[in-house]
Scaffold this motif. Sequence first.
Motif, PDB file in Angstrom:
ATOM      1  N   TYR A  65     -12.579 -20.460  -6.136  1.00  0.00           N
ATOM      2  CA  TYR A  65     -13.888 -20.019  -6.153  1.00  0.00           C
ATOM      3  C   TYR A  65     -13.913 -18.557  -6.737  1.00  0.00           C
ATOM      4  N   ALA A  66     -12.859 -18.190  -7.159  1.00  0.00           N
ATOM      5  CA  ALA A  66     -12.819 -16.787  -7.540  1.00  0.00           C
ATOM      6  C   ALA A  66     -13.920 -16.143  -8.715  1.00  0.00           C
ATOM      7  N   PRO A  67     -14.513 -15.120  -8.660  1.00  0.00           N
ATOM      8  CA  PRO A  67     -15.497 -14.728  -9.637  1.00  0.00           C
ATOM      9  C   PRO A  67     -14.791 -14.257 -10.582  1.00  0.00           C
ATOM     10  N   ALA A  68     -15.454 -14.405 -12.117  1.00  0.00           N
ATOM     11  CA  ALA A  68     -14.517 -13.927 -13.051  1.00  0.00           C
ATOM     12  C   ALA A  68     -14.917 -12.556 -13.298  1.00  0.00           C
ATOM     13  N   GLN A  69     -16.119 -11.806 -13.154  1.00  0.00           N
ATOM     14  CA  GLN A  69     -16.491 -10.446 -13.409  1.00  0.00           C
ATOM     15  C   GLN A  69     -16.357  -9.469 -12.268  1.00  0.00           C
ATOM     16  N   THR A  70     -16.198  -9.907 -10.903  1.00  0.00           N
ATOM     17  CA  THR A  70     -16.273  -9.350  -9.737  1.00  0.00           C
ATOM     18  C   THR A  70     -14.833  -9.201  -9.167  1.00  0.00           C
ATOM     19  N   PRO A  71     -14.611  -7.757  -8.702  1.00  0.00           N
ATOM     20  CA  PRO A  71     -13.431  -7.705  -8.226  1.00  0.00           C
ATOM     21  C   PRO A  71     -12.939  -8.636  -7.149  1.00  0.00           C
ATOM     22  N   TRP A  72     -11.895  -9.056  -6.886  1.00  0.00           N
ATOM     23  CA  TRP A  72     -11.681  -9.938  -5.663  1.00  0.00           C
ATOM     24  C   TRP A  72     -10.090  -9.609  -5.275  1.00  0.00           C
ATOM     25  N   VAL A  73      -9.827 -10.053  -3.889  1.00  0.00           N
ATOM     26  CA  VAL A  73      -8.534  -9.943  -3.281  1.00  0.00           C
ATOM     27  C   VAL A  73      -8.214 -11.380  -2.383  1.00  0.00           C
ATOM     28  N   GLN A  74      -7.203 -11.978  -2.761  1.00  0.00           N
ATOM     29  CA  GLN A  74      -7.004 -13.017  -1.909  1.00  0.00           C
ATOM     30  C   GLN A  74      -6.093 -12.708  -0.657  1.00  0.00           C
ATOM     31  N   VAL A  75      -6.124 -13.219   0.590  1.00  0.00           N
ATOM     32  CA  VAL A  75      -5.502 -13.078   1.622  1.00  0.00           C
ATOM     33  C   VAL A  75      -5.160 -14.408   2.298  1.00  0.00           C
ATOM     34  N   ALA A  76      -4.297 -14.387   3.153  1.00  0.00           N
ATOM     35  CA  ALA A  76      -3.877 -15.799   3.821  1.00  0.00           C
ATOM     36  C   ALA A  76      -4.792 -15.922   4.873  1.00  0.00           C
ATOM     37  N   ASN A  77      -5.134 -15.229   5.544  1.00  0.00           N
ATOM     38  CA  ASN A  77      -6.295 -15.291   6.811  1.00  0.00           C
ATOM     39  C   ASN A  77      -7.309 -14.431   6.618  1.00  0.00           C
ATOM     40  N   GLY A  78      -8.359 -14.949   6.281  1.00  0.00           N
ATOM     41  CA  GLY A  78      -9.719 -14.234   5.769  1.00  0.00           C
ATOM     42  C   GLY A  78     -10.205 -13.390   7.273  1.00  0.00           C
ATOM     43  N   ARG A  79     -10.116 -14.033   8.293  1.00  0.00           N
ATOM     44  CA  ARG A  79     -10.753 -13.608   9.471  1.00  0.00           C
ATOM     45  C   ARG A  79      -9.917 -12.378   9.993  1.00  0.00           C
ATOM     46  N   GLN A  80      -8.774 -12.517   9.726  1.00  0.00           N
ATOM     47  CA  GLN A  80      -7.718 -11.184  10.406  1.00  0.00           C
ATOM     48  C   GLN A  80      -7.957 -10.212   9.284  1.00  0.00           C
ATOM     49  N   ALA A  81      -8.080 -10.473   8.093  1.00  0.00           N
ATOM     50  CA  ALA A  81      -8.222  -9.512   7.184  1.00  0.00           C
ATOM     51  C   ALA A  81      -9.603  -8.682   7.430  1.00  0.00           C
ATOM     52  N   MET A  82     -10.514  -9.349   7.640  1.00  0.00           N
ATOM     53  CA  MET A  82     -11.881  -9.011   7.884  1.00  0.00           C
ATOM     54  C   MET A  82     -11.802  -8.102   8.961  1.00  0.00           C
ATOM     55  N   ALA A  83     -11.259  -8.364  10.135  1.00  0.00           N
ATOM     56  CA  ALA A  83     -11.226  -7.561  11.516  1.00  0.00           C
ATOM     57  C   ALA A  83     -10.308  -6.064  11.208  1.00  0.00           C
ATOM     58  N   LEU A  84      -9.291  -6.223  10.433  1.00  0.00           N
ATOM     59  CA  LEU A  84      -8.646  -5.098  10.095  1.00  0.00           C
ATOM     60  C   LEU A  84      -9.251  -4.101   9.095  1.00  0.00           C
ATOM     61  N   MET A  85      -9.887  -4.799   8.292  1.00  0.00           N
ATOM     62  CA  MET A  85     -10.483  -4.084   6.957  1.00  0.00           C
ATOM     63  C   MET A  85     -11.881  -3.329   8.049  1.00  0.00           C
ATOM     64  N   ALA A  86     -12.519  -4.029   8.629  1.00  0.00           N
ATOM     65  CA  ALA A  86     -13.586  -3.533   9.280  1.00  0.00           C
ATOM     66  C   ALA A  86     -13.328  -2.292  10.301  1.00  0.00           C
ATOM     67  N   ALA A  87     -12.181  -2.375  10.986  1.00  0.00           N
ATOM     68  CA  ALA A  87     -11.667  -1.293  11.735  1.00  0.00           C
ATOM     69  C   ALA A  87     -11.606  -0.084  10.835  1.00  0.00           C
ATOM     70  N   GLY A  88     -10.736  -0.243   9.716  1.00  0.00           N
ATOM     71  CA  GLY A  88     -10.495   0.727   8.857  1.00  0.00           C
ATOM     72  C   GLY A  88     -11.897   1.578   8.305  1.00  0.00           C
ATOM     73  N   PHE A  89     -12.859   0.595   7.796  1.00  0.00           N
ATOM     74  CA  PHE A  89     -14.210   0.993   7.242  1.00  0.00           C
ATOM     75  C   PHE A  89     -14.702   1.885   8.204  1.00  0.00           C
ATOM     76  N   PHE A  90     -14.786   1.710   9.579  1.00  0.00           N
ATOM     77  CA  PHE A  90     -15.409   2.424  10.743  1.00  0.00           C
ATOM     78  C   PHE A  90     -14.659   3.442  11.210  1.00  0.00           C
ATOM     79  N   GLY A  91     -13.620   3.887  10.518  1.00  0.00           N
ATOM     80  CA  GLY A  91     -12.532   5.025  11.031  1.00  0.00           C
ATOM     81  C   GLY A  91     -11.817   4.714  12.070  1.00  0.00           C
ATOM     82  N   ASN A  92     -11.382   3.296  12.595  1.00  0.00           N
ATOM     83  CA  ASN A  92     -10.660   2.921  13.797  1.00  0.00           C
ATOM     84  C   ASN A  92     -11.085   3.673  15.052  1.00  0.00           C
ATOM     85  N   PRO A  93     -12.385   3.166  15.269  1.00  0.00           N
ATOM     86  CA  PRO A  93     -12.778   3.843  16.647  1.00  0.00           C
ATOM     87  C   PRO A  93     -12.249   3.744  17.785  1.00  0.00           C
TER      88      PRO A  93
END
Length: 506
Positions: free
Chosen positions: A71-99
Motif C-alpha cells: 500500500y506504500a505511496p509513491a511520492q510520500t515518504p514512508w517507513v515500514q515497521v513490524a508493529n505499527g501500534r508499538q511504533a506509534m506509541a513510542l513515536m508519540a512519546a518522543g513527539f511530546f518530549g517523553n513527558p
Amino acid sequence: MRLEQLLHEIPLQASHGDLGVTVSALTCDSRQVTSGTLFFALHGSKVDGHRFISQAVAAGAAAVVLEDTSYAPAQTPWVQVANGRQAMALMAAGFFGNPTRDLPLIGITGTNGKTTTSYLLEGILSAAGLPAAVLGTISYRFGSTCIEASHTTPESTELQGIFRQLADAGARAFVMEVSSHSLEQRRVDGSVFDVGVFTNLTRDHLDYHGTMQAYGSAKQRLFSELLRPDDRTPLRHAVINNDDPAAEEFIRAAACPVIRYGRAPGSEVTVREMTSSVDGISALLVTPQGGQRFHSRLLGGFNLSNILAAAAAGIALKLPLTAIVQGIEQHTTVPGRLERVENSSGITCLVDYAHTGDALENVLSTLQELATARIITVFGCGGDRDNGKRPIMGRVAASYSDLAIVTSDNPRTEDPHDILRQIREGILPLGLREYSLNELDVSPDVKGFVMLENRREAIKLAVRLARPGDILLLAGKGHEDYQIIGQTKHHFDDREEAANAFRERI
C-alpha cells in the motif's frame, strides 16, 4: 519535529523518501490528517488502516508509517515497521518530549477498584507534596484542567499529548488507570512506569479478549514488560493484591520487585484491629515503614483493598507514612462509587458503577453487613458486550437484595428485553417470587424481583417502594451521565433521576 528524530528507538524494516520531512501532528485516523501530519496505517479488528493511506496523502500527510508495503505511496515518504501500534506509541512519546520520563507514573490495572484507588493515590501524592494528574474512566484531569475521558486509557497519540498538557499545567506525578484493551493494543507503550498496581481479576471484557486467560495475560503485560527495569529507570515496583486468586500469576510475571498488599499471610502492607460501620473503616495500617492508625469514610472490604493498594503504591514510591495516612483520611467519595443521593426520606440511596458480577457482589455483600432494614437494587447489563455475565449479575443481585429491579443499562443495538431475559435466567434457579408491576402498589415484604425495562421508571419505582431505613442501590452506570439506546447517546444520570424521584415522593 523531523521524522528522523522520531525513529531513534524504532527498528525499521524499510524506508522510502526524505526522512528529514517535518512532522507537525500524529494520527491513525485518516479523517484527522491535515498538512504535515504523520499518518499511521494500522491493521484494525474491523478496518485496515492501510486502505486509507491514499486518503491521508491527499489530505496532506507528511509521511506514512505502515506494515504492508503493498500500500506504500509513491511520492510520500514512508517507513515500514513490524508493529505499527508499538511504533506509534513510542513515536508519540518522543513527539511530546517523553513527558513521563522525569515524573513518577503509577499505572493501575484490574477488573475493579481502579478508579477509587486512583483517587486515593491522588490524595496521598498531594499530601506528599507531589500534586498528581489522574487519567481514568471518569476524566483526565489536573487542577483546573479537565478533559472528558474518551476511553479509560486513550489512544497513544492522544495519551502522550495529555501527559504533556498536564505536565505543562504543573503536575508532578501521574496516576493512570490502565485498561486491558490498552495493554493489548500497546497504547501505553512509551510510557515510563515507576509502579504498577494489580487490583483483582474477575470476569469482564470477554467479548473482546475471548477467554479469562487472554484477559489476564493482557493485564500482565504491565508487570512483565512495561515495568522491566532499565538503565534510565532501574528501580520499579509491582504492587499486587495478595488476596486475589490470581496474585501468584501476577507475582511470577513481574519483572521487578513486588510489594504484596491485603489480609492474606505474607502481605507486606496490611491492617490490624479493623472495625467497619456505616461511618467507614478504622484500622491500624501496617507497612514496612511502620504502622499508623487511620479512619476512612469509605465503606466495605472492597474499599479496604483499594486503600491498601494505594498505601502500598505510596510505600513503593518511598512516600512518608504520614502523607499516606493523610491522603487516605482526606478522601471521602468518588463520583459514582457508592455515591450518596441525599434525601429527606430516611433512605440510604447509593449510586455505584458496579457492572460485573464480582463488583456487584462486593458492593452488595458490604451493604448487607451494614443494613438494618431491606436492600432494594436497581441494575441491568450493557448491550453488545459479554452476555455471559448477565445471568451471573442476576443471581448476585437477587441473592443479596430483598427486591431486585431488573432494568436497562446501555442496551446499545441489542433488544433490551433479550438482555433482561438473560439476566432473568440467573435469577430463576433461586426460586424467588417474580412480581408483576400490578402487584407492587405497596412495598413487598417477600423477597423477590421484578422486570421493568425503562430505567427511569425503574428508579422511580424503587424510590416509591423504599421505606425509611432501607438501602437503595442503583448499580451499573455510576458516574455516567448518558444512556446509549441503539446508536444514540441520551442524557441520563442515575443520581439526577433518583434526586427527581425523591422530590416527587414528598
